[in-house]
Design a protein around this motif. Structure first.
Motif, PDB file in Angstrom:
ATOM      1  N   ARG A  10       0.871  -1.186   0.000  1.00 28.14           N
ATOM      2  CA  ARG A  10       0.000   0.000   0.000  1.00 28.14           C
ATOM      3  C   ARG A  10       0.900   1.225   0.000  1.00 28.14           C
ATOM      4  O   ARG A  10       1.714   1.409   0.905  1.00 28.14           O
ATOM      5  N   LEU A  11       0.792   2.050  -1.052  1.00 29.71           N
ATOM      6  CA  LEU A  11       1.605   3.258  -1.183  1.00 29.71           C
ATOM      7  C   LEU A  11       0.713   4.494  -1.112  1.00 29.71           C
ATOM      8  O   LEU A  11      -0.296   4.587  -1.820  1.00 29.71           O
ATOM      9  N   GLU A  12       1.121   5.445  -0.268  1.00 28.44           N
ATOM     10  CA  GLU A  12       0.385   6.709  -0.160  1.00 28.44           C
ATOM     11  C   GLU A  12       1.375   7.865  -0.183  1.00 28.44           C
ATOM     12  O   GLU A  12       2.316   7.899   0.629  1.00 28.44           O
ATOM     13  N   VAL A  13       1.201   8.800  -1.132  1.00 34.88           N
ATOM     14  CA  VAL A  13       2.053   9.987  -1.177  1.00 34.88           C
ATOM     15  C   VAL A  13       1.609  10.921  -0.051  1.00 34.88           C
ATOM     16  O   VAL A  13       0.463  11.385  -0.021  1.00 34.88           O
ATOM     17  N   VAL A  14       2.526  11.187   0.898  1.00 39.24           N
ATOM     18  CA  VAL A  14       2.188  12.025   2.054  1.00 39.24           C
ATOM     19  C   VAL A  14       2.883  13.381   1.995  1.00 39.24           C
ATOM     20  O   VAL A  14       2.511  14.295   2.733  1.00 39.24           O
ATOM     21  N   LYS A  15       3.900  13.513   1.138  1.00 47.48           N
ATOM     22  CA  LYS A  15       4.568  14.797   0.942  1.00 47.48           C
ATOM     23  C   LYS A  15       4.907  14.952  -0.532  1.00 47.48           C
ATOM     24  O   LYS A  15       5.244  13.970  -1.200  1.00 47.48           O
ATOM     25  N   ALA A  16       4.840  16.186  -1.008  1.00 48.15           N
ATOM     26  CA  ALA A  16       5.240  16.494  -2.386  1.00 48.15           C
ATOM     27  C   ALA A  16       5.763  17.924  -2.398  1.00 48.15           C
ATOM     28  O   ALA A  16       5.020  18.878  -2.635  1.00 48.15           O
ATOM     29  N   ILE A  17       7.051  18.084  -2.072  1.00 45.84           N
ATOM     30  CA  ILE A  17       7.664  19.405  -1.957  1.00 45.84           C
ATOM     31  C   ILE A  17       8.716  19.521  -3.053  1.00 45.84           C
ATOM     32  O   ILE A  17       9.830  19.006  -2.927  1.00 45.84           O
TER      33      ILE A  17
END
Length: 620
Positions: A10-17
């Motif tokens: 299970r992959l979840e993008v939690v940051k995108a800076i």
């Protein structure tokens, strides 16, 4: 750099800076794969045997996509992996937050041991029949096949080990776990130590590999024994006591010995015993001769360096071992522990200075001399494993408990009783490989080997033999003293041959005439070229009907004593069959069969060749 993942995650993008355009690509997945924008969003479930997560960036729409640097942090180690995966564009500060995923493995297993741990002989790396550990051999490599059932490849801190509790239980049952390995052993086995365990580094999910422990079962009882293995991370774990980190397997142990009252070989297991009386053993001499290697650095066929000058130091343990094996094959009472002790002595003594190549074997220089510890040798030659197998024997099976009906219990409820017969054969094979056994396996081709014909033990102790066609020596020729032998007193030249030996044998009357001459008269001198002592000298001292105790003697035998001009014995055990030749005339006199029982070599006894020809009806 892409991240390799295995199974369902299970992959979840939690940051995108990030300042540039970012995306990520999932390749090789059976479900959930594709290309996605690098933005915070809902979790995705990806599944596949082996797939990759790759992050990419570009400065503007006109530029091609380039791979971002990536990292994965799965600490602390846990079976249900919870990891942080980060991607970073090429900027001065590497915080791996351009895209950051919360990654959770959806599996619930760590590893498996799919088959029962099995016994591998240390001497030749051969697996024991059905993997059974036999106490008579003692120390083994224990092969353990490990399968990775996790979501990541095992890293440098992952190791498989036997738990402390299991080690204590094994010790109480007579099984010792040996943690020491030489670097040569580790290189040979292709593994690295990690504490008391074995490193699992690089083992990927859905892949398996055999790792080797070392155990001593000499004091173990013949039964099934439980062993508990664990996979741990030396850098730390969030769940060190999780039962999924442990697997308990069984090993099977048999125990073989000689019954002193019957002379039978007995092999015991939990379900009963099997008794074997050997009748005949077959030996593959062709393989033994073709694959052997000289310990003096030559190939035995004219290649390599010439043997060094000076005597070859023999290992007394080899002689004792040969005697023990000969007695065993005759059905006499021999304790297998004696064979084990002799093997230990032989292998340790062979590395002492003074032996050819003493001080070690260089595996990069196979003809450089020295003993390869994996294979047996006799002080002159080294041999790879070759077949030595019982071909005729009687056996009986006695279950430990009575049973009804036609079929009895199977050993360990698994292998057949006949597997124990193979184990007994392997015990003989191991011992036979080390011993200085029959000339067909352990001596020069120049020593007579062939097919037996007519024979008689009483009075002459001789046999007719059809000689191999690959003999190195011509008829009427014997080897003179050789540089790699113990005694260097040649008749013509060192490493040469004595030729022009006549076929006209000396008669009883002629020998009697010699005996009236003084003991130091040159006409009483003789010599022989034997398999054990090589070229030695003697003096004819008498004629009398005496010889070894295995035969009856009713006719005169040639008696030979030491020649004081040479510091050497007349003969030793193993020289039987060599011909004593009259030094002045080069006429054959006697066929050697006996010597001093104390091994001193002070005298020798031979049958007159005149009698051998008469009794066996030989015409030359």
């Amino acid at each position: 750099m892409a991240i390799n993942l295995y199974g369902k995650w299970r992959l979840e993008v939690v940051k995108a800076i990030h300042n540039w355009e970012n995306r990520y690509v999932i390749d090789g997945a059976s479900s959930g794969g594709g290309t996605f924008d690098g933005v915070v969003g809902p979790a995705k479930v990806i599944d596949g045997v082996h797939w990759q997560l790759r992050a990419e960036y570009r400065e503007n729409a006109g530029e091609p996509w380039a791979e971002s640097d990536m990292m994965i942090d799965a600490a602390p180690d846990r079976i249900d992996i919870r990891a942080t995966i980060g991607a970073e564009d090429p900027l001065p500060q590497l915080d791996f937050e351009d895209i950051e995923w919360d990654a959770r493995w959806q599996g619930d297993t760590l590893f498996d041991i799919p088959v029962r741990p099995f016994a591998v002989r240390i001497l030749d790396l051969g697996q024991m029949p059905d993997g059974i550990f036999e106490t008579a051999i003692g120390v083994y490599y224990m092969g353990v096949r490990v399968e990775n059932h996790w979501g990541l490849a095992f890293g440098p801190d992952h190791a498989i080990d036997i738990t402390p509790q299991s080690r204590a239980q094994l010790t109480a049952r007579g099984i010792d776990v040996i943690d020491s390995f030489t670097q040569r052993e580790l290189d040979m086995l292709g593994q690295k130590l990690s504490g008391t365990g074995i490193s699992l580094e690089g083992l990927e999910p859905d892949r398996s590999r055999v790792f080797y422990f070392k155990i001593d079962v000499r004091e173990a009882s013949p039964r099934k024994h439980d062993i508990t293995f664990s996979v741990t991370n030396r850098a730390g774990m969030a769940d060190p006591g999780d039962p999924r980190r442990f697997k308990t397997k069984q090993i099977f142990v048999s125990s073989s010995y000689i019954d002193e009252t019957t002379g039978q070989i007995v092999s015991e297991v939990q379900e009963g015993e099997i008794r074997v009386q050997l009748r005949e053993v077959a030996i593959d001499r062709v393989t033994a001769k073709k694959k052997r290697r000289r310990l003096d650095g030559s190939d035995g066929k004219g290649g390599g360096e010439k043997p060094r000058r000076g005597g070859r130091r023999r290992n007394p343990g080899a002689r004792d071992l040969r005697r023990a094996l000969e007695a065993l094959l005759k059905g006499k009472d021999i304790d297998p522990c004696l064979i084990q002790k002799l093997l230990t002595c032989y292998c340790s003594c062979r590395d002492l200075p003074g032996f050819p190549g003493g001080g070690g074997y260089d595996p990069t220089d196979p003809w450089g001399g020295g003993r390869d510890p994996r294979f047996p040798g006799d002080g002159k030659w080294q041999y790879p494993p070759f077949l030595a197998f019982p071909t005729k024997f009687d056996y009986t099976v006695t279950p430990s408990e009575p049973f009804d009906g036609q079929y009895g219990p199977l050993p360990y409820d698994d292998p057949w009783w006949k597997v124990l017969l193979i184990i007994i054969a392997v015990i003989l094979l191991i011992a036979g490989m080390i011993a200085e056994a029959a000339d067909i396996a352990y001596q020069d081709e120049d020593n007579v080997i062939g097919t037996l014909g007519a024979f008689q033990q009483d009075d002459i102790d001789a046999a007719l033999c059809v000689i191999d066609t690959d003999r190195a020596l011509a008829m009427n020729t014997v080897l003179d003293a050789q540089g790699d032998e113990d005694f260097l007193n040649p008749l013509t030249a060192l490493n040469g041959m004595v030729t022009a030996v006549t076929g006209n044998v000396m008669t009883h009357a002629e020998v009697s005439n010699l005996l009236v001459l003084p003991i130091d008269d040159p006409q009483r001198k003789v010599f022989k070229s034997g398999a054990t002592t090589g070229f030695t000298h003697g003096i004819i001292s008498g004629l009398s009907p005496t010889g070894h105790s295995e035969a009856a003697w009713s006719i005169d035998q040639l008696q030979i004593t030491r020649d004081p001009a040479f510091d050497e014995p007349t003969s030793q055990k193993g020289d039987s069959g060599s011909v004593w030749i009259h030094t002045e005339t080069l006429r054959p006199v006697g066929l050697h069969h006996s010597g001093a029982a104390d091994g001193s070599g002070n005298f020798s006894i031979a049958s007159l060749l005149e009698d051998v020809q008469r009794i066996l009806n030989i015409t030359i």
